[in-house]
Design a protein around this motif. Structure first.
Motif, PDB file in Angstrom:
ATOM      1  N   LYS A  39       0.763  -1.136  -0.040  1.00 27.14           N
ATOM      2  CA  LYS A  39       0.104   0.080   0.102  1.00 27.14           C
ATOM      3  C   LYS A  39       0.734   1.201  -0.062  1.00 27.14           C
ATOM      4  CE  LYS A  39      -4.343  -1.561   1.302  1.00 27.14           C
ATOM      5  NZ  LYS A  39      -4.540  -2.267   2.210  1.00 27.14           N
ATOM      6  N   ARG A  61      -6.266  16.490  -1.237  1.00 28.25           N
ATOM      7  CA  ARG A  61      -6.096  14.758  -1.223  1.00 28.25           C
ATOM      8  C   ARG A  61      -5.039  14.442  -2.588  1.00 28.25           C
ATOM      9  NH1 ARG A  61      -8.432   9.468  -2.850  1.00 28.25           N
ATOM     10  NH2 ARG A  61      -9.493  10.694  -4.439  1.00 28.25           N
ATOM     11  N   HIS A  62      -5.512  15.079  -3.418  1.00 29.26           N
ATOM     12  CA  HIS A  62      -4.736  14.655  -4.981  1.00 29.26           C
ATOM     13  C   HIS A  62      -3.268  15.194  -4.746  1.00 29.26           C
ATOM     14  CE1 HIS A  62      -5.017  15.256  -9.498  1.00 29.26           C
ATOM     15  NE2 HIS A  62      -4.108  14.455  -9.316  1.00 29.26           N
ATOM     16  N   TRP A  88      -1.529  12.972  -2.667  1.00 29.35           N
ATOM     17  CA  TRP A  88      -1.096  11.590  -2.969  1.00 29.35           C
ATOM     18  C   TRP A  88       0.063  11.715  -3.939  1.00 29.35           C
ATOM     19  CZ3 TRP A  88       0.015   8.733  -7.180  1.00 29.35           C
ATOM     20  CH2 TRP A  88      -0.273   7.373  -7.232  1.00 29.35           C
ATOM     21  N   GLU A 119       3.003   2.786  -9.837  1.00 29.62           N
ATOM     22  CA  GLU A 119       2.443   3.868  -9.328  1.00 29.62           C
ATOM     23  C   GLU A 119       1.710   4.775 -10.270  1.00 29.62           C
ATOM     24  OE1 GLU A 119       2.149   4.373  -6.264  1.00 29.62           O
ATOM     25  OE2 GLU A 119       3.843   3.819  -5.080  1.00 29.62           O
ATOM     26  N   ARG A 121      -1.604   3.034 -10.708  1.00 29.38           N
ATOM     27  CA  ARG A 121      -2.771   3.318  -9.750  1.00 29.38           C
ATOM     28  C   ARG A 121      -3.116   4.628  -9.679  1.00 29.38           C
ATOM     29  NH1 ARG A 121       0.973   1.303  -5.630  1.00 29.38           N
ATOM     30  NH2 ARG A 121       0.186  -0.756  -5.907  1.00 29.38           N
ATOM     31  N   TYR A 122      -2.184   5.690 -10.144  1.00 27.11           N
ATOM     32  CA  TYR A 122      -2.713   6.763 -10.179  1.00 27.11           C
ATOM     33  C   TYR A 122      -3.855   7.167 -11.037  1.00 27.11           C
ATOM     34  CZ  TYR A 122      -2.533  12.225 -11.080  1.00 27.11           C
ATOM     35  OH  TYR A 122      -2.858  13.315 -11.103  1.00 27.11           O
ATOM     36  N   ARG A 157      -5.962   4.718 -12.184  1.00 27.35           N
ATOM     37  CA  ARG A 157      -7.043   4.418 -11.515  1.00 27.35           C
ATOM     38  C   ARG A 157      -7.708   5.316 -10.376  1.00 27.35           C
ATOM     39  NH1 ARG A 157      -5.252  -0.050  -9.089  1.00 27.35           N
ATOM     40  NH2 ARG A 157      -3.752  -0.330 -10.460  1.00 27.35           N
ATOM     41  N   GLN A 158      -7.223   6.021  -9.778  1.00 29.86           N
ATOM     42  CA  GLN A 158      -7.487   6.804  -8.583  1.00 29.86           C
ATOM     43  C   GLN A 158      -8.158   8.228  -9.199  1.00 29.86           C
ATOM     44  OE1 GLN A 158      -6.050   7.158  -4.924  1.00 29.86           O
ATOM     45  NE2 GLN A 158      -5.229   4.917  -4.644  1.00 29.86           N
ATOM     46  N   PHE A 159      -7.130   8.852 -10.141  1.00 32.48           N
ATOM     47  CA  PHE A 159      -7.556  10.103 -10.508  1.00 32.48           C
ATOM     48  C   PHE A 159      -7.816  10.005 -12.088  1.00 32.48           C
ATOM     49  CE2 PHE A 159      -5.041  10.253  -6.771  1.00 32.48           C
ATOM     50  CZ  PHE A 159      -5.605  10.981  -5.808  1.00 32.48           C
TER      51      PHE A 159
END
Ligand SMILES: Nc1nc2c(ncn2[C@@H]2O[C@H](COP(=O)(O)OP(=O)(O)OP(=O)(O)O)[C@@H](O)[C@H]2O)c(=O)[nH]1
Ligand SMILES: [Mg+2]
Length: 421
Positions: free
Chosen positions: A188, A374-375, A378, A406, A409-410, A412-414
């Motif tokens: 994580k 938050r962005h 991150w 990463e 992952r990024y 996906r999240q943003f």
């Protein structure tokens, strides 16, 4: 006793002296007091006793002189040869694989390590039982399964060993599953992993200790390290990485051991960077390199090995300029000469690691609303912020380097935020 078959396999093969010395090192690694060590030239191979009658007699005298408790034959002995030699010399005899298994058995500390060693030892034992069993049956002139009074003792042993092996394999699966869960949790906050691999006694643990201020056992002893150890480390750029120290390799590593340790080794070798640590001052350095590369290939790293792994040329404090130039010339990948003992060359290694990790990064350009804390957080936590400009409206324009993992992952999240790559 090192059986010298008189084979020379190319310019980088080991000297006989080097082989005898290594065997002595192995024996000393489990605290045996070596009284005598020699290479015995074999002109013909005797299936029953390996050595010829004259040699047997001469060695017997030597064994009696020093009142040896155990004789190590630094090669492969069939179960029959082992038994015949014990009978002839009236002393315990073990071969190279048996010795290495003993060392690993004595070194195993973790639960997993112990399971792996026991699995290797039993697999080895079972293969020998089978062979001596067929041998015995042949002597009696029959086939074991025709008639005969029920199960023979050897068959029972075989079955018991088989059961135990199956049980060990299940337990190892369980351990592996638990560890994967832990690893998932750790990922994580992912940090790149750098694995140190290399021949036993090359200086992996010494380097590991120097880099991480750890206190892992580092000794002039073969197979000082058995279980992989991991530690965090900060590179000059401030990037956090995880360094992993691993079990050393050796020529003719028993296949049973490689098989038993496969899962652990494969995990370690999933590292982002694999550093091949070599004792550049060792007379058999090139042969050791070939052995390590062979094991790495067998573990599925053909591509990386062919491309040329970065090599730490360790122990340069023991080399003169000429020797170092010669060693460096023969490295396909990046050569990193250093001394884990004196610290010379360590800075260059750290810089190399930083650069190698940076090369894998992808750079993204994003604009982030000031409200989107938050962005921003991150990106600072997971990437390397290369530049940032805040305009008059308060929008932040950033360029950020992200590791490949990463980046996905990024995305996906943003999903909406990536402007340019
Ligand atoms: N002269 C010199 N000796 C070194 C250097 N690095 C390590 N050594 C010595 O080499 C020996 C083996 O070092 P280790 O770090 O235990 O080697 P390893 O690769 O971890 O060995 P295994 O755990 O057995 O696989 C020790 O006696 C160290 O002090 C170096 O740069 N120069
Ligand atoms: Mg070590």
């Amino acid at each position: 006793m090192h059986p010298d078959l008189g084979r020379q396999e190319g310019p980088d093969s080991r000297s006989i002296e080097g082989r005898v010395n290594e065997a002595v090192g192995l024996a000393e690694a489990i605290g045996l007091d070596v009284q005598r060590a020699e290479a015995v030239r074999l002109k013909i191979l005797r299936p029953a006793t390996l050595f010829g009658t004259g040699v047997l007699e001469r060695l017997k005298q030597g064994i009696e002189e020093v009142q040896a408790a155990v004789v190590i034959v630094d090669g492969h002995l069939s179960p029959v040869q082992q038994r015949n030699l014990e009978r002839e010399w009236q002393v315990k005899v073990i071969d190279r694989t048996g010795l290495i298994l003993e060392i690993f058995g004595a070194r195993a500390r973790t639960h997993e390590g112990r399971l792996q060693v026991e699995l290797a030892a039993l697999t080895y034992q079972r293969s020998r039982l089978v062979r001596s069993w067929t041998h015995l049956e042949r002597q009696r002139g029959g086939f074991g399964f025709l008639g005969g009074p029920g199960e023979s003792q050897l068959e029972i042993d075989r079955r018991l060993i088989g059961d135990r092996i199956a049980k060990l394999k299940r337990e190892l699966e369980e351990v592996k599953r638990t560890r994967e869960l832990h690893r998932g949790a750790r990922k994580k906050v992912p940090q790149p992993v750098i694995a140190l691999v290399g021949y036993t006694n090359a200086g992996k643990s010494t380097l590991f200790n120097r880099l991480t201020n750890a206190d892992v056992m580092a000794e002039d002893m073969l197979f000082a390290t058995l279980d992989p150890t991991m530690r965090g480390l900060t590179l000059p750029s401030g990037r956090r990485v995880i360094l992993s120290d691993t079990v050393g390799f050796i020529s003719a590593l028993p296949t049973q051991l490689v098989a038993a340790f496969r899962a652990t080794l494969e995990e370690v070798l999933e590292a982002d960077i694999i550093l091949h640590v070599r004792d550049a001052s060792h007379p058999d350095s090139m042969a050791q390199k070939a052995d390590v590369e062979a094991v790495l290939r067998s573990l599925g790293l053909e591509k990386q090995v062919d491309a040329g792994l970065p090599e730490v040329l360790n122990k340069v404090d023991r080399l003169d300029e000429e020797g170092l130039a010669e060693q460096t010339r023969r490295v396909t990948g990046t050569a990193l000469p250093l001394s884990a003992l004196t610290g010379q060359g360590i800075d260059a290694l750290l810089t190399y690691l930083d650069e190698a990790l940076r090369d894998r990064q992808q750079v993204i350009a994003v604009t982030i609303d000031p409200a989107d804390g938050r962005h921003l957080a991150w990106l600072y936590a997971h990437g390397e912020v290369l530049s940032r400009e805040d305009d008059e409206t308060g929008q932040a324009h950033l360029t950020v380097g992200l590791d490949p993992m990463e980046l996905s992952r990024y995305q996906r999240q943003f999903p909406q935020s990536v402007i340019g790559l």
